[in-house]
Design an enzyme around this catalytic site. Structure first.
Site, PDB file in Angstrom:
ATOM      1  N   LYS A 208       0.837  -1.216   0.000  1.00  0.00           N
ATOM      2  CA  LYS A 208       0.000   0.000   0.000  1.00  0.00           C
ATOM      3  C   LYS A 208       0.869   1.262   0.000  1.00  0.00           C
ATOM      4  O   LYS A 208       2.034   1.212   0.416  1.00  0.00           O
ATOM      5  CB  LYS A 208      -0.927  -0.008   1.221  1.00  0.00           C
ATOM      6  CG  LYS A 208      -0.216   0.069   2.557  1.00  0.00           C
ATOM      7  CD  LYS A 208      -1.154  -0.246   3.720  1.00  0.00           C
ATOM      8  CE  LYS A 208      -0.411  -0.175   5.043  1.00  0.00           C
ATOM      9  NZ  LYS A 208      -1.190  -0.740   6.158  1.00  0.00           N
TER      10      LYS A 208
ATOM     11  N   TYR B 246      15.045  30.823   7.226  1.00  0.00           N
ATOM     12  CA  TYR B 246      13.797  31.490   7.638  1.00  0.00           C
ATOM     13  C   TYR B 246      13.698  31.522   9.163  1.00  0.00           C
ATOM     14  O   TYR B 246      13.995  30.543   9.838  1.00  0.00           O
ATOM     15  CB  TYR B 246      12.586  30.709   7.121  1.00  0.00           C
ATOM     16  CG  TYR B 246      12.366  30.776   5.636  1.00  0.00           C
ATOM     17  CD1 TYR B 246      12.333  31.989   4.958  1.00  0.00           C
ATOM     18  CD2 TYR B 246      12.140  29.600   4.923  1.00  0.00           C
ATOM     19  CE1 TYR B 246      12.101  32.027   3.587  1.00  0.00           C
ATOM     20  CE2 TYR B 246      11.894  29.627   3.556  1.00  0.00           C
ATOM     21  CZ  TYR B 246      11.885  30.853   2.894  1.00  0.00           C
ATOM     22  OH  TYR B 246      11.649  30.878   1.557  1.00  0.00           O
TER      23      TYR B 246
HETATM   24  C1  LIG Z   1      -0.420  -1.753   6.813  1.00  0.00           C
HETATM   25  C2  LIG Z   1      -0.995  -3.045   7.257  1.00  0.00           C
HETATM   26  C3  LIG Z   1      -0.170  -4.157   7.492  1.00  0.00           C
HETATM   27  C4  LIG Z   1       1.343  -4.109   7.402  1.00  0.00           C
HETATM   28  O1  LIG Z   1       1.951  -3.655   8.580  1.00  0.00           O
HETATM   29  P1  LIG Z   1       3.554  -3.769   8.750  1.00  0.00           P
HETATM   30  O2  LIG Z   1       3.773  -3.336  10.139  1.00  0.00           O
HETATM   31  O3  LIG Z   1       4.152  -2.845   7.741  1.00  0.00           O
HETATM   32  O4  LIG Z   1       3.913  -5.170   8.495  1.00  0.00           O
HETATM   33  C5  LIG Z   1      -0.774  -5.374   7.799  1.00  0.00           C
HETATM   34  N1  LIG Z   1      -2.119  -5.471   7.877  1.00  0.00           N
HETATM   35  C6  LIG Z   1      -2.937  -4.419   7.682  1.00  0.00           C
HETATM   36  C7  LIG Z   1      -4.411  -4.612   7.803  1.00  0.00           C
HETATM   37  C8  LIG Z   1      -2.409  -3.181   7.384  1.00  0.00           C
HETATM   38  O5  LIG Z   1      -3.238  -2.135   7.196  1.00  0.00           O
END
Ligand SMILES: *Cc1c(COP(=O)(O)O)cnc(C)c1O
Length: 377
Positions: free
Chosen positions: A39, A266
């Site tokens: 993702k 800044y």
């Molecule tokens: C993002 C996510 C993961 C992955 O988590 P990690 O800590 O990166 O392994 C697993 N399950 C769900 C439902 C997620 O949203």
């Protein structure tokens, strides 16, 4: 380097990604399936490039957060199962059928809709069911799950492939809440078993659970951050050989001499206490670097050069008085390793008072990703 780009970029070491997957495969039981969470462009690393490597290493499914993320992978030729986390609204269901995406169906209403669209598309789509065991986000509350799952699974025309839950905290030393969630999940599974209901794929672990809760692995674990070479916390189990695959780099574009009393940046947050030499680095908070003031550093010639003043959207200034050999055009490591020094994602997260996931996903896409098979990461 493309002359249209500023000299600021991100290197992704796909060779190390391959190694990380190989190490994870060696560490886990052979029967345990992996879902690679790609993702948000695989946490900023590039979903397609990383998914392709994942699928060469026996990864069973990919996980994404949105339909457009899934469609991008399909359009680039990925045919492996893709599970989309979260909830789909009714007007998104036909797209999921069109692209053969696996979604969550957690209500009878959604199952009814989905079965109707599936009939229209002449498909029997796979779905997973999410049980909320204490995150209060997606899924059926554990207290109601046995009844509701049984009702949902009465709807014909859908293939109920998986049942899962998600931990609220799995990577800290205190595992008490994770164990409570696991117990709730197990009670749901037992209740379903008593009704003769058994789904082929059971999964609850993210990376933290994979590393630290082996009795919670079930059939599959969902891992996103670990193959990228980053641990979800400082305290979870380490697997030797896992290394970060991302380095953020730039080049010095200007070197300036400061006289005592000169201000930098800044808000005039830095005043030179003596004659100093600073380097101008064309990378700022607009690129995803934390917005800092007199905090943090970069690596030049393998040494730490502290940031002076506040960084701007596109540029920061660092003190190189102790690195006299530094010249315009020299490479700067903003995140990653140079010689024996390393600026880790966790260190950047500390400067931002945030977490590694936030740092990784915040690197802007105006920093071009350069994919390498090898590298000195
Ligand atoms: C993002 C996510 C993961 C992955 O988590 P990690 O800590 O990166 O392994 C697993 N399950 C769900 C439902 C997620 O949203």
């Amino acid at each position: 380097m493309n002359p249209y780009h500023r000299p600021a970029w991100i290197e992704i070491n796909l060779g190390q990604l391959q190694q990380n997957f190989a190490i994870i495969n060696q560490d886990k039981l052979a029967a345990l399936s992996l879902l690679f969470v790609a993702k948000d462009q695989a946490y900023g690393h590039g979903a397609f490039e990383c998914a392709r490597v994942a699928l060469e290493h026996d990864v069973r499914m990919l996980g994404v957060a949105t339909i457009s993320e899934a469609v991008e992978l399909r359009e680039k030729g990925i045919t492996a199962p893709i599970l989309i986390f979260g909830e789909r609204l009714e007007d998104q269901l036909e797209l999921c059928l069109q692209y053969d995406l696996t979604i969550f169906v957690n209500t009878v209403q959604k199952a009814t809709w989905y079965a109707r669209y599936a009939a229209k598309w002449q498909k029997t789509p796979a779905v997973h069911i999410e049980i909320d065991t204490g995150l209060s986000r997606y899924g059926i509350r554990w207290t109601e799950a046995v009844e509701t799952v049984a009702q949902i699974m009465d709807i014909p025309g859908i293939r109920f492939e998986g049942i899962m839950s998600h931990f609220a905290m799995s990577d800290e030393l205190d595992k008490s809440y994770a164990l409570l969630q696991l117990q709730r999940f197990q009670e749901v599974l037992t209740g379903l078993k008593c009704k003769g209901i058994n789904l082929p794929l059971t999964h609850i672990c993210n990376t933290g659970g994979f590393l630290d809760l082996p009795h919670a692995h079930f059939d599959m674990v969902r891992t996103g951050i670990l193959p990228l070479g980053v641990y979800p916390s400082q305290v979870c189990r380490r697997i030797p050989g896992i290394r970060p695959i991302m380095s953020v780099k730039a080049k010095i574009v200007l070197i300036r001499d400061l006289l005592p009393g000169d201000k930098v940046g800044y808000g005039m947050h830095y005043t030179a206490p003596s004659a100093r030499k600073i380097a101008v680095i064309p990378l700022g908070y607009g690129d995803g670097f934390p917005r800092v003031r007199n905090t943090g550093c970069v690596l030049i010639h393998g040494k730490r050069a502290p940031i002076v003043g506040g960084n701007a959207m596109d540029v920061m200034m660092v003190d190189i008085s102790d690195i006299p050999a530094a010249q315009i055009g020299d490479e700067v490591v903003v995140m990653g390793k140079m010689g024996t020094e390393e600026i880790s994602v966790h260190e950047l997260a500390r400067w931002k008072q945030s977490v590694s996931y936030d740092i990784l996903t915040n690197w802007s896409w105006r920093l071009p990703r350069v994919y390498m098979k090898e590298g000195n990461l």
